[in-house]
Design a protein around this motif. Structure first.
Motif, short mmCIF file in Angstrom:
data_model
loop_
_atom_site.label_atom_id
_atom_site.label_comp_id
_atom_site.label_asym_id
_atom_site.label_seq_id
_atom_site.Cartn_x
_atom_site.Cartn_y
_atom_site.Cartn_z
N GLU A 139 -6.19 -1.93 1.16
CA GLU A 139 -5.72 -0.91 0.22
C GLU A 139 -6.85 -0.32 -0.62
O GLU A 139 -6.69 0.75 -1.20
N ILE A 143 0.86 -1.18 0.00
CA ILE A 143 0.00 0.00 0.00
C ILE A 143 0.90 1.23 0.00
O ILE A 143 1.62 1.47 0.97
N ARG A 193 -9.04 3.13 4.03
CA ARG A 193 -7.83 2.29 4.07
C ARG A 193 -7.62 1.66 5.46
O ARG A 193 -6.53 1.67 6.00
#
Length: 662
Positions: A297, A259, A302
């Motif tokens: 992600e 990520i 998130r």
């Protein structure tokens, strides 16, 4: 004449298979004396094998282990490189030939990591076992190919894995004559939500709302959401889908996760995954199933799926307990998966406490709701997962230190939660009289909680016979909200004492109109309102007061409530809640959550045909009809933990707080 062989899909160039030609076996198969294996070093110049075998559909395939039979005149199939991080599955278009079938077996169902990786334990005097995976965890999955030609007997070995064999009869399946119309509808909807991968069921969609034009991620299989579905299937004698799910998500754990150029720990489990059908490379009109996992992600905000690994361990234990099939948890790849999750949880950090430190939105409440720090739900699941792991880990020299670390953490965690998180009238009165700014190892107010933090609603709300665990605790801050899932799971896992468990159920019973009302159960109480809502949630339009995670009512919590009530010998409370929900769920089309203080309205953004609402109801019904089955799903008090103390302060000028409390 037959030979054994395997095919390997694209792998990272740095990974090498080292084979002793003379005596070695690979995946339980003797290595054939063929030139095909003379070049089995996967170097930079060889990222794939070019093979041309046509494939059959894998619908009829049976995973029988690692032995496979191959005709020497046929070559091994391997897929080409792809941008997808995925596991190879079967083709939707297939070619039949007389007396011959070719099929690709999904790697997830096989015991790949027994052989494709090397697990070593390096014992350090001060820490638990470290786990090293040779070649790293960026290796793309292997594909095992089985080709049979005119053979009646299947090749089997000790690593046999039968994943949802269509010939396996369902055990003790409920007959329609015993089901109410609501239950029949629920089972139909649950089965309609099943997701297949390579022709085998691997989970259930989060929701199947036909009117939903923007499903976002509700068309995926969530680890957290699948747990009540898994229990419903297990209690109904259908274990194959649960086994498939556990194995597939285990494989996803080993994927490369990045990520914004940062990779989290190897043991991280995905929040969810989706099965996609994509065109097969270089084959017009042919498609293959691929798994597309989300490790946070792609999630809104998130958020890190901290609870996914904990729920996976809990479900793994439940599968063994209900089915009696303990071979799954004994597999080397499964044991490795458990260790990797534990490594993430038990790694030393800056924390002064045995609780897990997490960000906001890391559990069922996956949006900003002021639960960052040490939220109760994560601690209850963590405690439960540690107890599960201790049961399932194979005890040997490499795991001895890990088991010691688990026992030490369990001992410290149980004391910490029972001593510092617990709230009842006496504790509230104690906090009310706290002195602050105490600088001493003998301080009473260890976390420097200011008495003014006690909310006005709590003083008159908390009954004499009731009590609960605070939602969060960290320096200078205690969250006095009641969080239902964390408190219920504290009962189920025996994180709470017997007396505390009784007090929690007493509280729910006495405050029924607040915590249950017209639809069980409130996810938390009370809701954040006015300026507090704007500051803590950032003005989240979905978490408005008495909606969604901010005091909304979630029917899926029924199954945890039922399990807790059965454990404490109070099933009548659960029956009352289930009967209340039963009147509305089918009529309202099984919504995700309900809004308003008393749960009168279907949630303003609630998906309909929400699978874990359906599964939570069915699991509750099954548990109430078969309360003896509940005993394998909860934990009793571990009295040995109460005797253990790892602080080493039993003697000397400094006294152990545990013994001082006694």
């Amino acid at each position: 004449m037959t030979r054994s062989c395997i095919g390997i899909s694209s792998m990272k160039p740095c990974c090498t298979l080292l084979i002793n030609r003379r005596k070695s076996t690979i995946f339980g198969c003797p290595i054939p004396k063929s030139n095909l294996f003379n070049k089995y070093n996967l170097s930079k110049s060889q990222s794939k094998l070019n093979c041309l075998t046509k494939l059959n559909s894998c619908h009829s395939n049976k995973v029988i282990g690692f032995n496979s039979v191959i005709n020497l005149n046929r070559r091994v199939f391997c897929g080409s490189d792809s941008n997808w991080i995925r596991s190879r599955a079967c083709l939707s278009n297939w070619v039949k030939k007389k007396n011959r079938s070719v099929s690709v077996i999904a790697n997830v169902a096989s015991n790949i990591r027994n052989h494709s990786t090397s697990v070593e334990s390096h014992v350090n005097e001060n820490i638990f076992d470290k786990i090293y995976i040779q070649g790293g965890f960026n290796v793309k999955p292997l594909v095992i190919e089985k080709i049979e030609e005119g053979q009646k007997d299947e090749v089997r070995d000790t690593n046999k894995v039968e994943v949802n064999d269509d010939s396996n009869a369902k055990v003790d399946e409920l007959s329609d004559s015993k089901l109410s119309e609501v239950e029949k509808e629920a089972w139909e909807l649950l089965r309609n939500s099943i997701v297949n991968y390579c022709g085998k069921p691997v989970g259930t969609l989060a929701a199947t709302d036909p009117a939903d034009k923007q499903p976002l991620n509700y068309d995926q299989v969530f680890i957290r959401d699948f747990v009540p579905s898994a229990l419903a299937f297990l209690l109904n004698g259908e274990g194959d889908i649960v086994k498939n799910f556990l194995l597939h998500t285990l494989q996803l754990q080993s994927w490369e996760k990045t990520i914004d150029c940062y990779s989290p720990g190897q043991g991280l489990m995905p929040a969810s995954f989706k099965v996609k059908s994509v065109p097969f490379d270089g084959r017009v009109g042919e498609f293959e199933d691929v798994l597309d996992a989300d490790f946070g992600e792609s999630a809104i905000g998130r958020v890190a799926p901290v609870d996914s690994g904990l729920w996976w361990i809990i479900l793994l234990r439940a599968y063994g307990k209900v089915t009696g099939d303990y071979s799954l948890q004994e597999r080397v790849d499964v044991q490795t998966g458990i260790k990797l999750i534990l490594k993430l949880c038990l790694t030393d950090g800056f924390d002064m406490f045995p609780t897990l430190l997490v960000t906001d939105g890391s559990c069922m409440i996956d949006r900003r709701m002021g639960i960052h720090g040490h939220p109760l739900e994560i601690q209850a699941l963590f405690y439960s997962a540690l107890r599960c792991s201790r049961e399932m880990l194979t005890i040997n020299d490499p795991t001895k230190n890990l088991v010691v670390a688990i026992n030490n953490r369990l001992s410290a965690l149980s004391f910490h939660m029972r001593e510092y998180y617990w709230l009842d009238i006496n504790k509230i009165n104690e906090i009310y009289r706290y002195k602050t700014e105490e600088y001493s190892t003998e301080a009473t107010n260890k976390f420097n909680i200011y008495p003014d933090q006690i909310p006005g609603w709590l003083v008159d709300w908390l009954p004499e016979s009731g009590g609960y665990f605070a939602g969060n605790l960290q320096p200078g801050h205690m969250d006095f909200r009641f969080f239902t899932l964390g408190n219920l799971w504290a009962i189920v896992s025996s994180l709470s004492t017997s007396k505390q468990s009784e007090s929690i159920l007493n509280l729910i019973e006495e405050k029924w109109d607040d915590l249950v009302a017209e639809m069980p159960l409130k996810i938390c109480y009370p809701a954040l309102e006015h300026e507090e809502w704007r500051i803590i949630t950032g003005g989240d339009p979905k978490n408005t007061p008495w909606s969604y995670h901010n005091g909304g009512s979630w029917p899926t919590l029924l199954w945890q409530f039922t399990l807790a009530c059965i454990k404490m010998g109070r099933p009548e409370l659960a029956r009352k809640a289930v009967a209340l929900a039963e009147k509305r769920l089918s009529v309202d089309k099984w919504p995700e959550y309900y809004d308003t203080r008393h749960g009168r309205f279907v949630g303003k953004q609630a998906r309909l045909h929400q699978t874990w609402t359906i599964a939570g109801y069915l699991t509750s019904k099954l548990l109430l009809e078969n309360p003896e089955l509940a005993s394998v799903l909860f934990w009793n008090e571990d009295y040995q933990l109460l005797e253990n103390c790892v602080c080493g302060l039993k003697r000397g000028p400094k006294k152990c707080s545990r013994f001082a409390t006694r």
